[in-house]
Design a protein around this motif. Sequence first.
Motif, PDB file in Angstrom:
ATOM      1  N   SER A  23     -24.176  -8.085  55.083  1.00 43.55           N
ATOM      2  CA  SER A  23     -24.783  -9.086  54.197  1.00 43.55           C
ATOM      3  C   SER A  23     -26.283  -8.851  54.000  1.00 43.55           C
ATOM      4  CB  SER A  23     -24.548 -10.491  54.758  1.00 43.55           C
ATOM      5  OG  SER A  23     -25.102 -10.591  56.056  1.00 43.55           O
ATOM      6  N   ARG A  50     -19.369  -6.911  59.099  1.00 41.07           N
ATOM      7  CA  ARG A  50     -18.160  -7.734  59.224  1.00 41.07           C
ATOM      8  C   ARG A  50     -17.229  -7.573  58.024  1.00 41.07           C
ATOM      9  NH1 ARG A  50     -19.324 -13.075  62.210  1.00 41.07           N
ATOM     10  NH2 ARG A  50     -20.910 -13.271  60.598  1.00 41.07           N
ATOM     11  N   GLN A  99     -32.384 -10.352  60.538  1.00 44.03           N
ATOM     12  CA  GLN A  99     -32.405  -9.675  61.846  1.00 44.03           C
ATOM     13  C   GLN A  99     -31.834  -8.260  61.741  1.00 44.03           C
ATOM     14  OE1 GLN A  99     -30.883 -12.654  61.332  1.00 44.03           O
ATOM     15  NE2 GLN A  99     -31.948 -14.163  62.595  1.00 44.03           N
ATOM     16  N   THR A 126     -23.660  -3.828  62.654  1.00 41.88           N
ATOM     17  CA  THR A 126     -24.423  -5.076  62.736  1.00 41.88           C
ATOM     18  C   THR A 126     -24.082  -5.774  64.050  1.00 41.88           C
ATOM     19  OG1 THR A 126     -22.690  -6.380  61.701  1.00 41.88           O
ATOM     20  CG2 THR A 126     -24.340  -5.408  60.227  1.00 41.88           C
ATOM     21  N   LYS A 137     -13.806  -6.091  58.379  1.00 43.05           N
ATOM     22  CA  LYS A 137     -12.693  -6.969  58.813  1.00 43.05           C
ATOM     23  C   LYS A 137     -12.101  -6.685  60.193  1.00 43.05           C
ATOM     24  CE  LYS A 137     -12.047  -8.838  54.541  1.00 43.05           C
ATOM     25  NZ  LYS A 137     -13.384  -8.882  53.966  1.00 43.05           N
ATOM     26  N   THR A 187     -32.420  -7.102  67.629  1.00 44.76           N
ATOM     27  CA  THR A 187     -32.011  -7.025  69.035  1.00 44.76           C
ATOM     28  C   THR A 187     -31.200  -5.748  69.297  1.00 44.76           C
ATOM     29  OG1 THR A 187     -30.274  -8.571  68.388  1.00 44.76           O
ATOM     30  CG2 THR A 187     -32.099  -9.476  69.633  1.00 44.76           C
TER      31      THR A 187
HETATM   32  P1  FAD Z   1     -21.857 -11.091  57.552  1.00 44.55           P
HETATM   33  O1  FAD Z   1     -23.163 -11.765  57.444  1.00 44.55           O
HETATM   34  O2  FAD Z   1     -20.648 -11.918  57.811  1.00 44.55           O
HETATM   35  O3  FAD Z   1     -21.667 -10.251  56.219  1.00 44.55           O
HETATM   36  C1  FAD Z   1     -20.498  -9.588  55.857  1.00 44.55           C
HETATM   37  C2  FAD Z   1     -20.695  -9.085  54.437  1.00 44.55           C
HETATM   38  O4  FAD Z   1     -19.572  -8.316  54.066  1.00 44.55           O
HETATM   39  C3  FAD Z   1     -20.837 -10.198  53.394  1.00 44.55           C
HETATM   40  O5  FAD Z   1     -22.023 -10.022  52.648  1.00 44.55           O
HETATM   41  C4  FAD Z   1     -19.604 -10.062  52.509  1.00 44.55           C
HETATM   42  O6  FAD Z   1     -19.865 -10.318  51.141  1.00 44.55           O
HETATM   43  C5  FAD Z   1     -19.262  -8.590  52.706  1.00 44.55           C
HETATM   44  N1  FAD Z   1     -17.841  -8.306  52.532  1.00 44.55           N
HETATM   45  C6  FAD Z   1     -16.767  -8.956  53.054  1.00 44.55           C
HETATM   46  N2  FAD Z   1     -15.624  -8.341  52.719  1.00 44.55           N
HETATM   47  C7  FAD Z   1     -15.978  -7.273  51.967  1.00 44.55           C
HETATM   48  C8  FAD Z   1     -15.232  -6.241  51.328  1.00 44.55           C
HETATM   49  N3  FAD Z   1     -13.896  -6.175  51.433  1.00 44.55           N
HETATM   50  N4  FAD Z   1     -15.910  -5.313  50.616  1.00 44.55           N
HETATM   51  C9  FAD Z   1     -17.258  -5.372  50.497  1.00 44.55           C
HETATM   52  N5  FAD Z   1     -18.012  -6.322  51.114  1.00 44.55           N
HETATM   53  C10 FAD Z   1     -17.380  -7.248  51.841  1.00 44.55           C
HETATM   54  N6  FAD Z   1     -27.781  -8.867  63.381  1.00 44.55           N
HETATM   55  C11 FAD Z   1     -27.872  -7.539  63.371  1.00 44.55           C
HETATM   56  O7  FAD Z   1     -27.201  -6.848  62.579  1.00 44.55           O
HETATM   57  N7  FAD Z   1     -28.702  -6.897  64.251  1.00 44.55           N
HETATM   58  C12 FAD Z   1     -29.466  -7.564  65.137  1.00 44.55           C
HETATM   59  O8  FAD Z   1     -30.182  -6.927  65.925  1.00 44.55           O
HETATM   60  C13 FAD Z   1     -29.404  -8.986  65.155  1.00 44.55           C
HETATM   61  N8  FAD Z   1     -30.149  -9.695  66.001  1.00 44.55           N
HETATM   62  C14 FAD Z   1     -30.103 -11.073  65.932  1.00 44.55           C
HETATM   63  C15 FAD Z   1     -30.956 -11.822  66.749  1.00 44.55           C
HETATM   64  C16 FAD Z   1     -30.933 -13.193  66.673  1.00 44.55           C
HETATM   65  C17 FAD Z   1     -31.868 -13.977  67.550  1.00 44.55           C
HETATM   66  C18 FAD Z   1     -30.047 -13.841  65.797  1.00 44.55           C
HETATM   67  C19 FAD Z   1     -30.015 -15.341  65.724  1.00 44.55           C
HETATM   68  C20 FAD Z   1     -29.190 -13.117  65.007  1.00 44.55           C
HETATM   69  C21 FAD Z   1     -29.207 -11.725  65.067  1.00 44.55           C
HETATM   70  N9  FAD Z   1     -28.362 -10.963  64.271  1.00 44.55           N
HETATM   71  C22 FAD Z   1     -28.504  -9.613  64.254  1.00 44.55           C
HETATM   72  C23 FAD Z   1     -27.258 -11.579  63.491  1.00 44.55           C
HETATM   73  C24 FAD Z   1     -27.568 -11.751  62.021  1.00 44.55           C
HETATM   74  O9  FAD Z   1     -28.206 -12.992  61.822  1.00 44.55           O
HETATM   75  C25 FAD Z   1     -26.267 -11.731  61.186  1.00 44.55           C
HETATM   76  O10 FAD Z   1     -25.395 -12.711  61.671  1.00 44.55           O
HETATM   77  C26 FAD Z   1     -25.550 -10.401  61.190  1.00 44.55           C
HETATM   78  O11 FAD Z   1     -26.441  -9.346  60.894  1.00 44.55           O
HETATM   79  C27 FAD Z   1     -24.442 -10.425  60.138  1.00 44.55           C
HETATM   80  O12 FAD Z   1     -23.691  -9.258  60.219  1.00 44.55           O
HETATM   81  P2  FAD Z   1     -22.816  -8.770  58.982  1.00 44.55           P
HETATM   82  O13 FAD Z   1     -23.696  -8.474  57.827  1.00 44.55           O
HETATM   83  O14 FAD Z   1     -21.940  -7.698  59.511  1.00 44.55           O
HETATM   84  O15 FAD Z   1     -21.856 -10.008  58.703  1.00 44.55           O
END
Ligand code: FAD
Length: 325
Positions: free
Chosen positions: A273, A214, A277, A240, A217, A258
Amino acid sequence: MANVFAFAETRGGELRKAGLEAVTAARQLADATGGGEVHAMVAGAPGVGGVAQKLAEVGADVVLVVEHPALARYDAETLTRTVAERVKSGGYRAAVFSATAQGKELAPRVAARLGAPLAADATSVSAEGGAIVVKHPMYTGKVIGTLSIAASPALVSVRLGAITPAPNAKAGRVEAVQAVGDPAQSKARVVELREGSKGKVDLGEAPVIVSGGRGLKAAENFKLVEDLADAFGNAAVGATRAVTDEGWRPHSEQIGQTGRVVSPQLYVAVGISGAIQHLAGMRTAKTIVAINKDKDAPIFKIADYGIVGDVFDVVPALTQAVRAA
Ligand code: FAD
């Protein structure tokens, strides 16, 4: 001295890397249990036996070739019957499968048919005191469990990328095996196959994966991730769940509990992050590089190399450096 069976996956008549890994794991088990033979089975349309030499190179003493026009596509029912019959009649100590989408269907079916134990998603295989010993991640990868299987045959599926195929040339004698039952009579038939992103490196087989979260953006910013993957030349793009839920990338690219489970040589996490999961799908990667602007992001706990910085500055610079290397 007991022999070990391996099911080597093919697609469109071509051997998959997963197939080489399964045969390598079977070789390791055969050597660890007294140096028996490895019998590797391939199944497909007529001509699939052409991959026999490649299997011999990683340790197959015998290549069991099941050829049938209707097996041009994976057919769970026929393969279950055929593999189960062979494993039973062959008196094998163990049978190795790949923990791919196909193997995750085939191995449990064979196990149920034979009433045999199955250790799924192994990251290493060995033997001790006559038992087959398997290590595999449990609780979304938080712990590595060690399973000891005394029963015979022990069925094992190996995680993609966890076992490195190594040269170990054997005779690779080819033996034709009849499919058990008529594949044309299977209750479930594949009527259509929709190819995913063509020409791209398959996530499960890619030695390098550049994965975005995420922190990127917006969908269009995945260009940064694609450019870095292109610079490596042999990399696939992952994402993710936050990203696939947003519709920025297809679900087929999702890595995690998943999504897909991968073990590449190098995993680059961009703006991710490090939720538990997500880690479940990539923590067994050999080297993990994380780029995140938050120095306390959980991904840094499992990263081998961490870059604290903005992805919009770091990734283009990294892409340039990789291109120049
Ligand atoms: P976020 O957690 O929002 O992290 C974004 C990161 O980007 C943050 O650490 C932030 O500091 C960083 N960031 C923001 N802007 C910048 C920038 N400009 N430069 C550098 N860094 C930046 N998730 C999966 O990925 N795979 C799965 O299979 C999966 N299965 C799931 C199953 C269940 C039952 C549940 C409840 C959840 C599942 N999830 C899964 C979701 C998981 O819990 C997280 O919500 C998800 O992985 C978060 O994705 P993310 O790291 O992209 O987003």
